[in-house]
Design an enzyme around this catalytic site. Sequence first.
Site, short mmCIF file in Angstrom:
data_model
loop_
_atom_site.label_atom_id
_atom_site.label_comp_id
_atom_site.label_asym_id
_atom_site.label_seq_id
_atom_site.Cartn_x
_atom_site.Cartn_y
_atom_site.Cartn_z
N GLY A 48 0.98 -1.11 -0.10
CA GLY A 48 0.05 0.00 -0.05
C GLY A 48 0.86 1.19 0.06
N ASP A 103 0.99 3.28 4.43
CA ASP A 103 -0.07 3.96 3.64
C ASP A 103 -1.10 4.56 4.49
OD1 ASP A 103 -0.99 1.32 4.55
OD2 ASP A 103 -1.64 1.01 2.35
N ASP A 106 -4.93 1.48 10.55
CA ASP A 106 -6.33 1.23 10.89
C ASP A 106 -6.47 0.47 12.02
OD1 ASP A 106 -9.06 0.69 10.27
OD2 ASP A 106 -8.57 -1.08 9.41
N ASP A 163 -5.77 -0.59 -1.80
CA ASP A 163 -6.59 -1.37 -2.76
C ASP A 163 -7.95 -1.88 -2.36
OD1 ASP A 163 -5.38 -3.22 -0.98
OD2 ASP A 163 -6.16 -4.80 -2.30
P1 IMP Z 1 -4.49 -2.56 10.29
O1 IMP Z 1 -3.62 -3.53 10.67
O2 IMP Z 1 -5.88 -2.76 10.47
O3 IMP Z 1 -3.80 -1.03 10.79
O4 IMP Z 1 -4.34 -2.32 8.56
C1 IMP Z 1 -3.09 -2.00 8.07
C2 IMP Z 1 -2.96 -2.40 6.48
O5 IMP Z 1 -4.43 -2.81 6.11
C3 IMP Z 1 -2.69 -0.95 5.79
O6 IMP Z 1 -1.39 -0.90 5.80
C4 IMP Z 1 -3.59 -1.32 4.56
O7 IMP Z 1 -2.89 -2.17 3.73
C5 IMP Z 1 -4.65 -1.97 4.98
N1 IMP Z 1 -5.94 -1.11 4.88
C6 IMP Z 1 -6.29 -0.72 6.21
N2 IMP Z 1 -7.50 -0.04 5.89
C7 IMP Z 1 -7.72 0.14 4.83
C8 IMP Z 1 -8.55 0.68 3.82
O8 IMP Z 1 -9.38 1.45 4.20
N3 IMP Z 1 -8.57 0.66 2.36
C9 IMP Z 1 -7.64 -0.30 2.04
N4 IMP Z 1 -6.79 -0.75 2.71
C10 IMP Z 1 -6.77 -0.69 4.10
#
Ligand code: IMP
Length: 184
Positions: A48, A103, A106, A163
């Site tokens: 990302g 990127d 979340d 994506d």
């Molecule tokens: P986390 O582990 O939940 O913080 O998510 C991290 C990864 O999930 C990011 O580096 C993104 O690749 C993907 N991600 C999280 N939220 C989104 C979104 O809204 N759209 C697309 N990819 C996301």
Amino acid sequence: MNKIQVADKEFEILLEKDIINKRTRLMGIQLNVDYENRCPIFIGVLNGSFLFMADLLKEITVACEVDFIKVASYKGTESSGSVQDLLGLPNNLHNRDVILVEDIVDTGLTLKHILEKVHLQKPASIRVCSLLFKPAALLEPISELEYVGFEIPNEFVVGYGLDYNGLGRNLNDVYRAVGSAPMR
Ligand code: IMP
């Protein structure tokens, strides 16, 4: 107007490329000040971050190294909760100033997983620079999250590297899913 279709989902504009560029320039200036004479190593988290990493690094004027890691944690529009290492960390981070480039943060699970591994190598410092941050989705505070481009609502976004099921990474702007309820 400004609505696009990616696979089975409709998206509308959230951040235009122009705004992203301006913010990226400012983040670069801040990093150049903070890392003067320190030769940091920027580590982009694939896939990302590839566009943000490229644009950010064009703004960096201090001597620096660049590397990448690759992890996977998302399926469709939801975090899967488990993180897989697909391309591991460089092993020369001892005593280095490390800047992880994401990127989006979340739930923060991906970052937590990566940070644990970076800390094991005992770097001089670790900070995270993320284009996007969804504060409402974060599960635990992340003290290393120092540079954030934009705080956004807890909605699924696509474009500028991000994506939806593999599609949309090539879009110049960031779009939010239309009509979807907040994710958590
Ligand atoms: P986390 O582990 O939940 O913080 O998510 C991290 C990864 O999930 C990011 O580096 C993104 O690749 C993907 N991600 C999280 N939220 C989104 C979104 O809204 N759209 C697309 N990819 C996301």
